[in-house]
Design a protein around this motif. Structure first.
Motif, PDB file in Angstrom:
ATOM      1  N   PRO A 154      -8.085 -42.330 -13.184  1.00  0.00           N
ATOM      2  CA  PRO A 154      -8.512 -41.720 -14.450  1.00  0.00           C
ATOM      3  C   PRO A 154      -8.913 -40.260 -14.311  1.00  0.00           C
ATOM      4  O   PRO A 154      -8.777 -39.487 -15.262  1.00  0.00           O
ATOM      5  CB  PRO A 154      -9.707 -42.579 -14.888  1.00  0.00           C
ATOM      6  N   LEU A 155      -9.418 -39.868 -13.101  1.00  0.00           N
ATOM      7  CA  LEU A 155      -9.767 -38.464 -12.921  1.00  0.00           C
ATOM      8  C   LEU A 155      -8.516 -37.593 -12.950  1.00  0.00           C
ATOM      9  O   LEU A 155      -8.503 -36.520 -13.555  1.00  0.00           O
ATOM     10  CB  LEU A 155     -10.513 -38.260 -11.605  1.00  0.00           C
ATOM     11  N   ILE A 189     -10.766 -40.113 -23.091  1.00  0.00           N
ATOM     12  CA  ILE A 189     -12.025 -39.495 -22.701  1.00  0.00           C
ATOM     13  C   ILE A 189     -13.168 -40.504 -22.771  1.00  0.00           C
ATOM     14  O   ILE A 189     -13.928 -40.680 -21.798  1.00  0.00           O
ATOM     15  CB  ILE A 189     -12.336 -38.278 -23.605  1.00  0.00           C
ATOM     16  N   GLY A 190     -13.299 -41.220 -23.897  1.00  0.00           N
ATOM     17  CA  GLY A 190     -14.355 -42.226 -24.036  1.00  0.00           C
ATOM     18  C   GLY A 190     -14.255 -43.321 -22.986  1.00  0.00           C
ATOM     19  O   GLY A 190     -15.240 -43.600 -22.280  1.00  0.00           O
ATOM     20  N   PRO A 191     -13.103 -43.965 -22.846  1.00  0.00           N
ATOM     21  CA  PRO A 191     -12.960 -45.005 -21.824  1.00  0.00           C
ATOM     22  C   PRO A 191     -13.199 -44.489 -20.413  1.00  0.00           C
ATOM     23  O   PRO A 191     -13.752 -45.194 -19.566  1.00  0.00           O
ATOM     24  CB  PRO A 191     -11.499 -45.445 -21.987  1.00  0.00           C
ATOM     25  N   LEU A 192     -12.785 -43.248 -20.140  1.00  0.00           N
ATOM     26  CA  LEU A 192     -12.991 -42.687 -18.807  1.00  0.00           C
ATOM     27  C   LEU A 192     -14.477 -42.567 -18.504  1.00  0.00           C
ATOM     28  O   LEU A 192     -14.941 -42.959 -17.428  1.00  0.00           O
ATOM     29  CB  LEU A 192     -12.321 -41.318 -18.723  1.00  0.00           C
ATOM     30  N   MET A 240     -12.551 -46.329  -5.473  1.00  0.00           N
ATOM     31  CA  MET A 240     -12.205 -44.900  -5.374  1.00  0.00           C
ATOM     32  C   MET A 240     -10.822 -44.633  -5.962  1.00  0.00           C
ATOM     33  O   MET A 240     -10.606 -43.631  -6.637  1.00  0.00           O
ATOM     34  CB  MET A 240     -12.267 -44.435  -3.916  1.00  0.00           C
ATOM     35  N   VAL A 241      -9.897 -45.569  -5.680  1.00  0.00           N
ATOM     36  CA  VAL A 241      -8.569 -45.429  -6.286  1.00  0.00           C
ATOM     37  C   VAL A 241      -8.682 -45.539  -7.808  1.00  0.00           C
ATOM     38  O   VAL A 241      -8.044 -44.804  -8.560  1.00  0.00           O
ATOM     39  CB  VAL A 241      -7.608 -46.511  -5.735  1.00  0.00           C
TER      40      VAL A 241
END
Length: 604
Positions: A315-316, A163-166, A309-310
């Motif tokens: 990560p999404l 979550i943090g890195p994202l 975008m990739v």
């Protein structure tokens, strides 16, 4: 004092409460080495993300270098397409390397946290009262702990490193799209992320109740399976294999239905996420394509936008998975933390002292108790076990005999009166010191699925092998053990099923001898055995009773004729007390029970 047998395992103040419970395990108090690992792992995380967001620039430069009319950017450092491609590959490798280094550094922190939490939960389960354990099923408890620990493992690994890195990566990419390209790129990406996150969270919340039902059905099926296997002999005796299989299959059918609803809702979630991500990707790529056609952007820019975008899409997609798993982990962890918050019914009082046993005088003074306030069991029971003497408690089933032993051991706290050992109220001393001074030989000795040596040595953990053998000799089971192919290393099986009833009782007696307690409770220790085995074991029981204060709870009156005092219980009241001869001479309740048992034995 009113009691309830209802147990609760509710979540600790919702998701935030659970996360607050987990957070200290990420920053363990007093463990500097673990804290250094956490800080270093976070540093590696930031470095990896900085490398990740810079990598597409080298990709763009390599593509543009293939077009001679394109002016290479300053960061190309005069490298050609081949050199830039190599730098691009090195950047990707470094990104992966720093991520793996981060995981390796954090692994001991996560494993230490799991170990601490598992140990804490295990210890807490042993601190819970007898009342709690008899109202829960062992299979259900083990499954709750298993799922809870796995949930914590997931949360520790992904809450900090996903979550943090994202969020950091999305912010960096958003800034690049805004400053390098145009605000519209940022708006499309922001709208895509907002829609994706909103959809993911709402649908996942909807799915949580399916997961909860699935967990309940999974626990129920597991309980039924363990319960049936533990009662293997009973199932066989009544030819109930098909009935048990049908019962288990019914539980699994309900689990199947809940699991299918979970799978269908997951498919809907994945498809919705794919639509939203694709829409955002197409929107940004259309903008980039228009920029290339108008000459405002290079083909390298188009490729770079696509790469970003990739980079966002991956990560999404991971966010969706992580959030689903975190929500599911929170459901699993709520049950486990609810178990940890279940307060022990019997606790040491503040300032509790260590029990000192000098003589071993045990007093029951006006003891009143009921497992349920609406159904009292004992009504003002008073008697004294003088030092080195034996008091037998007899009476019909349900009169409260075994309850006395449980109250002395303090499995439960009494509702009124007092139980004292050498003048010390058992509620004023520590439970550990109380338990150390009392030895119990129950009606059915339950053994661990380990060796005979381990089971005897359970009486005293620091006992030497010679002391174990001496205890076995005193219990007159050493010859039997040494005749076995593996001797003391023979495994006794689940609950000691490989041994006969008499052999199990002798192992139980041996470990009580090894414990060497000054106070002994014999809780119908031979009533489950045949008459011959009972008479043989009575000799061992008489041997270990010498010099100790003994409470013998008995059904067969022939086993208590030598007792110094016999207390006759009926419906929670003492109706008679005295020696065997005195009570027979009275011709009362005890005499009636004695002659009836003699008649039954004669007729047998």
């Amino acid at each position: 004092m009113r009691r309830s047998t209802k147990t609760t395992t509710g979540p600790p103040a919702g998701a935030l409460g659970i996360i607050r419970r987990v957070a200290p395990y990420l920053w363990p108090e007093g463990q500097t080495d673990m804290k250094v690992r956490v800080v270093t792992a976070l540093t590696m995380l930031v470095v990896a993300k900085l490398i990740a967001v810079s990598t597409p620039f080298f990709y763009k430069a390599a593509v543009d270098a293939l077009a001679p009319e394109t002016i290479p950017p300053a960061f190309a450092l005069g490298l050609g397409a081949v050199g830039l491609t190599i730098v691009y590959g090195l950047a990707r490798a470094m990104n992966s390397g720093f991520q793996q280094l981060r995981d390796a550094l954090f692994a001991p922190v996560g494993q230490r946290a799991l170990r601490r939490l598992a140990a804490e939960t295990f210890e807490h389960m042993h601190r819970l009262s007898m009342r709690y354990h008899i109202t829960r099923r062992t299979g259900g408890l083990s499954r709750i702990v298993e799922r809870g620990v796995k949930g914590v493992d997931f949360l520790l690994r992904f809450l900090l490193f996903s979550i943090g890195p994202l969020v950091l990566e999305l912010l960096l990419i958003g800034a690049i799209l805004f400053f390098v390209f145009d605000v519209w790129y940022l708006l499309i990406v922001t709208a895509t992320i907002a829609a994706y996150v909103t959809f993911t969270f709402k649908v996942t919340e909807w799915r949580v109740r399916f997961r909860r039902v699935m967990n309940e059905q999974d626990t129920d099926a597991n309980q039924k399976a363990i319960d049936s296997l533990l009662n293997f002999e009973t199932v066989k005796y009544f030819g109930a294999e098909a009935r048990e299989a049908a019962r288990y299959d019914d539980a699994m059918r309900r689990y199947e239905g809940a699991a299918l609803r979970t799978s269908y809702s997951l498919a809907f979630l994945n498809f919705g996420q794919a639509i939203l991500i694709t829409a955002g990707l197409v929107g940004v790529m259309v903008l980039a394509a228009i920029g290339v056609q108008s000459g405002d952007l290079t083909v390298g820019d188009f490729v770079m936008v696509n790469a970003y975008m990739v980079q966002i899409t991956m990560p999404l997609n991971f966010l969706g998975t992580v959030y689903r798993e975190i929500r599911q982990a929170l459901v699993d962890m709520a049950e486990m933390f609810g178990l940890l918050e279940q307060p022990p019914e019997v606790k040491d009082r503040p300032g509790a002292t260590t029990l000192r046993v000098d003589a071993g005088r045990v007093e029951f003074g006006e003891v009143r108790f009921g497992y349920d306030a609406a159904r009292p069991i004992l009504h003002g029971i008073s008697f004294t076990v003088e030092p080195g003497r034996t008091v037998a408690v007899v009476g019909p089933s349900g009169s409260g005999k075994s309850t006395l032993g449980r109250l002395l051991f303090r499995f439960y706290d009494i509702d009124g009166g007092a139980i004292r050992i050498d003048g010390q109220d058992v509620r004023d001393v520590t439970q550990d010191s109380l338990h150390a001074m009392i030895g119990v030989v129950p009606q059915d000795t339950v053994l661990f699925n380990d060796t005979i040596r381990y089971n005897i040595a359970y009486g005293r953990a620091d006992a030497t092998f010679e002391e174990v053998r001496e205890a076995a000799r005193a219990a007159r089971i050493d010859a039997f053990i040494e005749a076995l192919p593996d001797g003391y290393e023979t495994t006794v099986g689940e609950r000691g099923l490989k041994l006969s009833g008499g052999e199990k009782q002798r192992v139980g007696i041996a470990r009580t001898i090894l414990k060497n307690p000054p106070i002994l409770v014999l809780d119908e220790a031979t009533s489950a055995l045949d008459t011959e085995t009972e008479r043989s074991i009575q000799n061992e029981l008489a041997t270990i009773s010498r010099g100790r204060s003994v409470i013998t709870i008995a059904h067969r009156l022939s086993t208590v004729v030598e007792a110094d005092l016999i207390v006759v219980l009926e419906a929670g009241h003492i109706v008679e007390e005295g020696t065997h001869g005195t009570l027979l001479a009275k011709g009362g309740r005890y005499a009636s029970m004695w002659y009836r048992q003699l008649a039954e034995e004669a007729a047998a």
